[in-house]
Design an enzyme around this catalytic site. Structure first.
Site, PDB file in Angstrom:
ATOM      1  CG  HIS A  10      -1.741  -1.183   1.328  1.00 28.57           C
ATOM      2  ND1 HIS A  10      -1.411  -2.266   2.096  1.00 28.57           N
ATOM      3  CD2 HIS A  10      -3.004  -1.514   0.733  1.00 28.57           C
ATOM      4  CE1 HIS A  10      -2.153  -3.265   2.049  1.00 28.57           C
ATOM      5  NE2 HIS A  10      -3.033  -2.945   1.130  1.00 28.57           N
ATOM      6  N   GLY A  26      -7.729  11.095   7.093  1.00 29.22           N
ATOM      7  CA  GLY A  26      -8.410  10.303   5.963  1.00 29.22           C
ATOM      8  C   GLY A  26      -8.398  10.400   4.581  1.00 29.22           C
ATOM      9  NE  ARG A  30      -9.335  16.884   6.102  1.00 31.94           N
ATOM     10  CZ  ARG A  30      -9.992  16.008   6.704  1.00 31.94           C
ATOM     11  NH1 ARG A  30      -9.410  15.068   7.322  1.00 31.94           N
ATOM     12  NH2 ARG A  30     -11.180  16.060   6.537  1.00 31.94           N
ATOM     13  NE  ARG A  49      -4.592  -0.660  -2.787  1.00 29.83           N
ATOM     14  CZ  ARG A  49      -5.781  -1.796  -2.727  1.00 29.83           C
ATOM     15  NH1 ARG A  49      -6.728  -1.297  -2.798  1.00 29.83           N
ATOM     16  NH2 ARG A  49      -5.441  -2.963  -2.901  1.00 29.83           N
ATOM     17  NE  ARG A  93      -9.807   9.970  12.943  1.00 25.93           N
ATOM     18  CZ  ARG A  93     -10.002  10.335  11.739  1.00 25.93           C
ATOM     19  NH1 ARG A  93      -9.457  10.637  10.853  1.00 25.93           N
ATOM     20  NH2 ARG A  93     -11.422  10.945  11.680  1.00 25.93           N
ATOM     21  N   GLY A  95      -8.854  14.558  11.518  1.00 22.62           N
ATOM     22  CA  GLY A  95      -9.790  14.097  10.646  1.00 22.62           C
ATOM     23  C   GLY A  95     -11.123  14.777  11.047  1.00 22.62           C
ATOM     24  CB  SER A  96     -14.338  15.321   9.698  1.00 18.64           C
ATOM     25  OG  SER A  96     -14.598  14.257   8.917  1.00 18.64           O
ATOM     26  CD  GLU A 186     -12.445   8.321  15.128  1.00 20.59           C
ATOM     27  OE1 GLU A 186     -11.588   8.742  14.428  1.00 20.59           O
ATOM     28  OE2 GLU A 186     -12.720   7.413  15.673  1.00 20.59           O
ATOM     29  CG  MET A 187     -16.505   6.349  10.974  1.00 21.83           C
ATOM     30  SD  MET A 187     -17.111   6.128   9.080  1.00 21.83           S
ATOM     31  CE  MET A 187     -17.367   4.457   9.291  1.00 21.83           C
ATOM     32  CD  GLU A 188     -11.487   7.066  10.056  1.00 22.67           C
ATOM     33  OE1 GLU A 188     -12.030   6.552   8.849  1.00 22.67           O
ATOM     34  OE2 GLU A 188     -11.496   7.923  10.669  1.00 22.67           O
ATOM     35  CB  SER A 210     -17.229  17.510   9.919  1.00 23.00           C
ATOM     36  OG  SER A 210     -17.579  16.479  10.270  1.00 23.00           O
ATOM     37  CG  ASP A 211     -21.411  15.590  11.056  1.00 23.53           C
ATOM     38  OD1 ASP A 211     -22.330  14.627  11.269  1.00 23.53           O
ATOM     39  OD2 ASP A 211     -20.440  15.217  10.584  1.00 23.53           O
ATOM     40  NE  ARG A 224     -18.040  17.198   5.938  1.00 23.63           N
ATOM     41  CZ  ARG A 224     -18.812  16.372   6.652  1.00 23.63           C
ATOM     42  NH1 ARG A 224     -18.454  15.139   6.726  1.00 23.63           N
ATOM     43  NH2 ARG A 224     -19.982  16.658   6.741  1.00 23.63           N
TER      44      ARG A 224
END
Length: 239
Positions: A10, A26, A30, A49, A93, A95-96, A186-188, A210-211, A224
């Site tokens: 990767h 992410g 950005r 990728r 990290r 991120g949003s 968030e997700m990470e 972000s929201d 974002r």
């Protein structure tokens, strides 16, 4: 842990191309924005990728920025390779996140002291209980102090790393986390914290709201990508 020759599946970077401190947005765009806006003499070391990675200098200190994708599986891959194959020691990290706490508003900056999760990511470690993913205190303390020096207000506390963006239970899950004092979702971060803990390195998640899903408020995709500069400045100050 096993060692693998680089480049990896990767990352096309060679040994030495990546700094010991890496920012992990992410969104690869950005990453590009940060490199072009904040870094001196940035060199792009990865395009695999479309997940851009750059190394340059920020106030004389060498730092890298690497897109990490969305979700814990993607963060798990990039952070693992950076730590175990490229010798990265500090992973931040940026991120949003969606606000859970009523005290947070759009563009607020949150630092994740801990990362609750609905993921089974920790099952791979075969632990005899429930693991609590937490940030590196060294990075956390430095980030809070640097934010004060920069005049940036931050909120520190527990965040939630979710495996789903469109949950089947709608907003009910967020309300359940809210009663336990979780700040945002968030997700990470949880996967990053676990990978770092397993390898004995430092990790921290700094996110921008972000929201506010419980209030129906949100920022644009452009905001974002380029407007969340306060968290970027804090993260860069950790290099």
């Amino acid at each position: 842990m096993s060692k693998s020759p680089v480049p990896t599946p990767h990352l096309e970077a060679k040994v030495g191309d990546i700094a010991e401190t890496v920012l992990l947005p992410g969104d690869p765009l950005r990453a590009q924005f940060i490199a072009e806006t904040f870094l001196e003499n940035p060199v792009r070391y990865n395009t695999v990728r479309g997940m851009y990675g750059y190394t340059g200098y920020y106030k004389g200190k060498r730092v890298s920025v690497q897109g990490s994708g969305m979700g814990m599986p993607s963060m798990g891959i990039y952070s693992y390779e950076l730590i175990n194959f490229y010798g990265v020691k500090n992973l931040i990290r940026i991120g949003s996140a969606g606000a859970i706490s009523d005290k947070l508003n759009l563009h607020d900056v949150v630092i994740g002291m801990g990362a609750c999760t609905d993921s089974n990511y920790a099952s791979q470690y075969k632990l005899p209980g429930t693991y609590a993913p937490i940030a590196s205190f060294e990075l956390l303390q430095k980030a809070v102090n640097n934010a004060k020096e920069l005049g940036i207000d931050v909120t520190v506390g527990n965040i939630v790393s979710s495996d789903v963006f469109y949950g089947d239970d709608g907003l009910e899950g967020l309300k359940s986390w809210q009663k336990m004092g979780a700040l945002c979702v968030e997700m990470e971060a949880a996967a990053l914290y676990m990978n770092a803990a397993r390898a004995g390195v430092n990790a921290l998640a700094i996110v921008t709201i972000s929201d506010c899903p419980l209030r129906g408020e949100e920022t644009t995709s452009k905001e974002r990508q380029t407007a969340f500069t306060k968290m970027m400045e804090i993260a860069l100050s950790l290099a």
